[in-house]
Design a protein around this motif. Structure first.
Motif, PDB file in Angstrom:
ATOM      1  N   GLY A 119     -18.991 -86.965 118.005  1.00  0.00           N
ATOM      2  CA  GLY A 119     -19.250 -88.530 118.026  1.00  0.00           C
ATOM      3  C   GLY A 119     -20.294 -89.223 117.210  1.00  0.00           C
ATOM      4  N   TYR A 120     -21.287 -88.221 117.011  1.00  0.00           N
ATOM      5  CA  TYR A 120     -22.516 -88.598 116.021  1.00  0.00           C
ATOM      6  C   TYR A 120     -22.048 -88.931 114.838  1.00  0.00           C
ATOM      7  CZ  TYR A 120     -27.894 -88.926 115.662  1.00  0.00           C
ATOM      8  OH  TYR A 120     -28.786 -89.463 115.459  1.00  0.00           O
ATOM      9  N   ALA A 121     -21.254 -87.864 114.155  1.00  0.00           N
ATOM     10  CA  ALA A 121     -20.550 -88.060 113.018  1.00  0.00           C
ATOM     11  C   ALA A 121     -19.614 -89.206 112.525  1.00  0.00           C
ATOM     12  CB  ALA A 121     -19.744 -86.873 112.558  1.00  0.00           C
ATOM     13  N   ARG A 122     -19.048 -89.721 113.636  1.00  0.00           N
ATOM     14  CA  ARG A 122     -18.132 -90.920 113.612  1.00  0.00           C
ATOM     15  C   ARG A 122     -19.016 -91.990 113.628  1.00  0.00           C
ATOM     16  NH1 ARG A 122     -12.898 -90.391 115.720  1.00  0.00           N
ATOM     17  NH2 ARG A 122     -13.113 -92.444 116.775  1.00  0.00           N
ATOM     18  N   ARG A 123     -20.064 -92.144 114.298  1.00  0.00           N
ATOM     19  CA  ARG A 123     -20.730 -93.372 114.275  1.00  0.00           C
ATOM     20  C   ARG A 123     -21.649 -93.614 112.720  1.00  0.00           C
ATOM     21  NH1 ARG A 123     -23.713 -93.958 120.217  1.00  0.00           N
ATOM     22  NH2 ARG A 123     -24.412 -95.997 119.105  1.00  0.00           N
ATOM     23  N   MET A 124     -21.772 -92.509 112.121  1.00  0.00           N
ATOM     24  CA  MET A 124     -22.419 -92.634 110.777  1.00  0.00           C
ATOM     25  C   MET A 124     -21.632 -93.198 109.680  1.00  0.00           C
ATOM     26  SD  MET A 124     -24.450 -88.897 111.083  1.00  0.00           S
ATOM     27  CE  MET A 124     -25.240 -88.921 109.473  1.00  0.00           C
ATOM     28  N   VAL A 125     -20.472 -93.385 110.006  1.00  0.00           N
ATOM     29  CA  VAL A 125     -19.535 -93.909 109.043  1.00  0.00           C
ATOM     30  C   VAL A 125     -18.393 -95.195 109.382  1.00  0.00           C
ATOM     31  CG1 VAL A 125     -19.534 -91.814 107.655  1.00  0.00           C
ATOM     32  CG2 VAL A 125     -17.765 -92.059 109.430  1.00  0.00           C
ATOM     33  N   PRO A 126     -17.877 -95.662 108.484  1.00  0.00           N
ATOM     34  CA  PRO A 126     -16.991 -96.802 108.931  1.00  0.00           C
ATOM     35  C   PRO A 126     -15.696 -95.807 109.349  1.00  0.00           C
ATOM     36  CG  PRO A 126     -16.986 -96.562 106.689  1.00  0.00           C
ATOM     37  CD  PRO A 126     -18.379 -95.946 106.996  1.00  0.00           C
ATOM     38  N   GLU A 127     -14.894 -96.801 110.109  1.00  0.00           N
ATOM     39  CA  GLU A 127     -13.747 -96.056 110.770  1.00  0.00           C
ATOM     40  C   GLU A 127     -12.741 -95.235 109.670  1.00  0.00           C
ATOM     41  OE1 GLU A 127      -9.899 -96.882 113.896  1.00  0.00           O
ATOM     42  OE2 GLU A 127     -11.024 -98.604 112.853  1.00  0.00           O
ATOM     43  N   SER A 128     -12.667 -95.732 108.397  1.00  0.00           N
ATOM     44  CA  SER A 128     -11.664 -95.501 107.274  1.00  0.00           C
ATOM     45  C   SER A 128     -12.351 -93.726 106.915  1.00  0.00           C
ATOM     46  CB  SER A 128     -11.627 -96.023 106.354  1.00  0.00           C
ATOM     47  OG  SER A 128     -13.074 -96.454 105.788  1.00  0.00           O
ATOM     48  N   GLY A 259     -10.290 -82.129 105.330  1.00  0.00           N
ATOM     49  CA  GLY A 259     -11.003 -83.172 105.259  1.00  0.00           C
ATOM     50  C   GLY A 259     -10.394 -84.333 104.044  1.00  0.00           C
ATOM     51  N   ALA A 260      -9.577 -83.754 103.259  1.00  0.00           N
ATOM     52  CA  ALA A 260      -8.836 -84.540 102.423  1.00  0.00           C
ATOM     53  C   ALA A 260      -7.854 -85.282 103.020  1.00  0.00           C
ATOM     54  CB  ALA A 260      -8.304 -83.599 101.221  1.00  0.00           C
ATOM     55  N   VAL A 261      -7.163 -84.833 104.259  1.00  0.00           N
ATOM     56  CA  VAL A 261      -5.905 -85.276 104.574  1.00  0.00           C
ATOM     57  C   VAL A 261      -6.107 -85.875 105.970  1.00  0.00           C
ATOM     58  CG1 VAL A 261      -4.383 -83.819 103.253  1.00  0.00           C
ATOM     59  CG2 VAL A 261      -4.825 -83.270 105.663  1.00  0.00           C
ATOM     60  N   VAL A 262      -7.182 -85.562 106.675  1.00  0.00           N
ATOM     61  CA  VAL A 262      -7.067 -86.046 108.330  1.00  0.00           C
ATOM     62  C   VAL A 262      -7.016 -87.557 108.626  1.00  0.00           C
ATOM     63  CG1 VAL A 262      -9.656 -85.956 108.167  1.00  0.00           C
ATOM     64  CG2 VAL A 262      -8.416 -85.696 110.396  1.00  0.00           C
ATOM     65  N   ASP A 263      -7.500 -88.365 107.811  1.00  0.00           N
ATOM     66  CA  ASP A 263      -7.597 -89.714 107.856  1.00  0.00           C
ATOM     67  C   ASP A 263      -6.281 -90.193 107.789  1.00  0.00           C
ATOM     68  OD1 ASP A 263     -10.239 -90.520 108.807  1.00  0.00           O
ATOM     69  OD2 ASP A 263     -10.758 -89.867 106.803  1.00  0.00           O
ATOM     70  N   ALA A 264      -5.393 -89.750 106.975  1.00  0.00           N
ATOM     71  CA  ALA A 264      -4.170 -90.266 106.396  1.00  0.00           C
ATOM     72  C   ALA A 264      -3.032 -89.511 107.231  1.00  0.00           C
ATOM     73  CB  ALA A 264      -3.800 -90.325 104.945  1.00  0.00           C
ATOM     74  N   TRP A 265      -3.121 -88.365 107.609  1.00  0.00           N
ATOM     75  CA  TRP A 265      -2.147 -87.546 108.290  1.00  0.00           C
ATOM     76  C   TRP A 265      -2.736 -86.535 109.256  1.00  0.00           C
ATOM     77  CZ3 TRP A 265      -1.335 -86.336 102.474  1.00  0.00           C
ATOM     78  CH2 TRP A 265      -0.771 -87.352 101.647  1.00  0.00           C
ATOM     79  N   LEU A 266      -3.284 -87.221 110.233  1.00  0.00           N
ATOM     80  CA  LEU A 266      -3.840 -86.261 111.015  1.00  0.00           C
ATOM     81  C   LEU A 266      -2.754 -85.360 112.005  1.00  0.00           C
ATOM     82  CD1 LEU A 266      -6.632 -86.798 113.695  1.00  0.00           C
ATOM     83  CD2 LEU A 266      -4.377 -86.049 114.477  1.00  0.00           C
ATOM     84  N   ARG A 267      -1.871 -86.137 112.486  1.00  0.00           N
ATOM     85  CA  ARG A 267      -0.462 -85.763 113.192  1.00  0.00           C
ATOM     86  C   ARG A 267       0.164 -84.930 112.398  1.00  0.00           C
ATOM     87  NH1 ARG A 267       2.819 -86.199 117.233  1.00  0.00           N
ATOM     88  NH2 ARG A 267       5.249 -85.964 116.960  1.00  0.00           N
ATOM     89  N   ARG A 268       0.541 -85.149 111.115  1.00  0.00           N
ATOM     90  CA  ARG A 268       1.084 -84.004 110.246  1.00  0.00           C
ATOM     91  C   ARG A 268       0.250 -82.860 109.949  1.00  0.00           C
ATOM     92  NH1 ARG A 268       3.506 -87.727 105.275  1.00  0.00           N
ATOM     93  NH2 ARG A 268       4.701 -89.277 106.594  1.00  0.00           N
ATOM     94  N   ALA A 269      -1.027 -82.856 109.831  1.00  0.00           N
ATOM     95  CA  ALA A 269      -1.872 -81.797 109.621  1.00  0.00           C
ATOM     96  C   ALA A 269      -2.003 -81.089 110.908  1.00  0.00           C
ATOM     97  CB  ALA A 269      -3.523 -82.136 109.411  1.00  0.00           C
ATOM     98  N   VAL A 270      -2.099 -81.485 112.073  1.00  0.00           N
ATOM     99  CA  VAL A 270      -2.020 -80.871 113.370  1.00  0.00           C
ATOM    100  C   VAL A 270      -0.597 -79.977 113.396  1.00  0.00           C
ATOM    101  CG1 VAL A 270      -1.800 -80.836 115.871  1.00  0.00           C
ATOM    102  CG2 VAL A 270      -3.536 -81.983 114.724  1.00  0.00           C
ATOM    103  N   LEU A 271       0.621 -80.448 113.166  1.00  0.00           N
ATOM    104  CA  LEU A 271       1.714 -79.981 113.327  1.00  0.00           C
ATOM    105  C   LEU A 271       2.045 -78.949 112.234  1.00  0.00           C
ATOM    106  CD1 LEU A 271       4.001 -82.949 114.129  1.00  0.00           C
ATOM    107  CD2 LEU A 271       3.163 -81.275 115.616  1.00  0.00           C
ATOM    108  N   LEU A 272       1.639 -79.124 111.095  1.00  0.00           N
ATOM    109  CA  LEU A 272       1.758 -78.155 109.962  1.00  0.00           C
ATOM    110  C   LEU A 272       0.924 -76.921 110.162  1.00  0.00           C
ATOM    111  CD1 LEU A 272       1.890 -80.291 106.746  1.00  0.00           C
ATOM    112  CD2 LEU A 272       3.864 -78.747 107.751  1.00  0.00           C
ATOM    113  N   SER A 273      -0.306 -77.093 110.811  1.00  0.00           N
ATOM    114  CA  SER A 273      -1.149 -76.213 111.136  1.00  0.00           C
ATOM    115  C   SER A 273      -0.850 -75.071 111.911  1.00  0.00           C
ATOM    116  CB  SER A 273      -2.800 -76.679 111.554  1.00  0.00           C
ATOM    117  OG  SER A 273      -3.311 -77.203 110.504  1.00  0.00           O
TER     118      SER A 273
END
Length: 392
Positions: A119-128, A259-273
């Motif tokens: 939660g701390y890390a999220r609050r330090m940056v914009p949503e994107s 880190g490179a793909v999580v914002d664009a492809w979170l779901r895909r990254a989970v399924l591929l992992s």
């Protein structure tokens, strides 16, 4: 609004995670020294890890709930000072009861820390940039496993095991200054805005995420805890240190990819992992006597698991919005339950079914997790890029 990542502040959060993992896992690499020094059996010395895990398991939710109205930096500093105090106590005590209590309390500090970091890390940056920020903040764990624990184990052969804990305290003291200088403070959550734990648990998407965490970490820890006997059929038992180093470095690669793909492809990254992990253990199950296949499986396993914390915590925080800290404390509980369950189940499998059963048991768990993640497309592991929908 900020458009650049506050790297120094995020790395301070990562160092907090590094210290938490080092504090947790160091006894595993120092068991002979601890056993000899305290004149106890290796199995009893191993309970230093258990005491820490119990502290995290029991304290994560209540401590996070207790401190969620606090300003964020004082809450984080409380956890960090907890590491400093209880690792220092471990370093200077020769009484087993005192050390066990210190380990339990250090685990409680870790439960609070892990409940705060995402939660701390999220609050330090914009949503994107939230996914990338969380990937950086979570990098301390794989770095600790890949580099810190082997280094700490080596140091334990050069100096005393208690000196190693003292060095961790020195690092923690340095971290306190780092956090004060580079980590911004944020207000806590007002009591009127706080949701009870039960309400957060029933938030759409939270339970599928927690279930995926349990089966994924359960499968991982069943294999990781018993990696030495697992390497036996391939004749690699003497290379445990090298195998763990390969796994750790692969996990670092996984963090970078996430880190490179999580914002664009979170779901895909989970399924591929999850799919990649399933393929790794499937190959291991079929060709576990081949060193080449085992090493290839280790690399794929490391890559696919390394980014798991960032992926799962991002999904959880997206699902719960302002109640992300409570959700993160639930992740701590689920994670530690899975660690304990994997260790116990692996022991039973080793005793009653043999080492050949391990990959197939892990595969069954991973496939259940994959199906659960696949079905949680509306809530939990949403389709599409992060930021195109509202959190909460």
């Amino acid at each position: 609004m900020k458009t650049a990542l506050p790297i120094s502040g995020l790395l301070a959060l990562a160092m907090t995670g590094f210290i938490a993992i080092m504090t947790e896992t160091l006894p595993a690499g120092l068991l002979p020294q601890i056993s000899h020094s305290l004149n106890i059996s290796p199995s009893l010395a191993g309970q230093l890890v258990t005491a820490y895990a119990l502290g995290s398991l029991l304290a994560a939710i209540p401590l996070t709930a207790l401190t969620r109205s606090w300003r964020r930096r004082p809450a984080l500093m409380t956890a960090i000072i907890g590491f400093l105090a209880f690792n220092t106590l471990t370093a200077f005590s020769s009484n087993l009861t005192v050390i066990m209590l210190a380990r339990f309390m250090a685990g409680a500090a870790a439960g609070l820390a892990w409940g705060l970091l995402a939660g701390y890390a999220r609050r330090m940056v914009p949503e994107s940039l939230q996914g990338k920020a969380m990937a950086i903040a979570m990098v301390g764990a794989p770095v600790a496993l890949a580099i810190g624990v082997p280094l700490g184990t080596w140091l334990g052969s050069v100096v005393t095991w208690q000196t190693v804990f003292g060095l961790i305290s020195v690092l923690t003291l340095m971290l306190t200054g780092w956090v004060m200088l580079k980590v911004p403070d944020f207000p806590g959550q007002l009591a009127k805005d706080s949701q009870p734990v039960g309400k957060v648990l029933t938030t759409p998407g939270v339970r599928p995420i927690l279930f995926v965490i349990v089966v994924w970490v359960f499968a991982h820890n069943t294999l990781y805890t018993y990696i030495a006997p697992l390497l036996g059929p391939a004749g690699l038992t003497s290379q445990v240190d090298k195998v763990l180093l390969v796994f750790g470095l692969s996990a670092l690669g996984g963090i970078w990819i996430v880190g490179a793909v999580v914002d664009a492809w979170l779901r895909r990254a989970v399924l591929l992992s999850l799919t990649g992990f399933a393929l790794a253990v499937f190959a291991w199950g079929l060709y576990g006597s081949s060193p080449v296949v085992v090493y290839a499986s280790i690399i794929l396993w490391g890559i696919t698991f390394g980014g798991a914390p960032a992926l799962l915590q991002t999904a959880s925080a997206d699902a719960t919005g302002e109640n992300a800290d409570i959700a993160q404390s639930m992740i701590v509980v689920a994670w530690n339950m899975a660690i304990a369950g994997g260790g116990i189940t692996g022991g039973l499998l080793l005793q009653h079914a043999g080492i050949g059963a391990f990959p197939w048991a892990a595969l069954a768990l991973v496939l259940v997790g994959l199906v659960t993640a696949w079905k949680a497309s509306t809530h939990g592991f949403k389709a599409g890029a992060r930021g195109i929908y509202k959190t909460g």
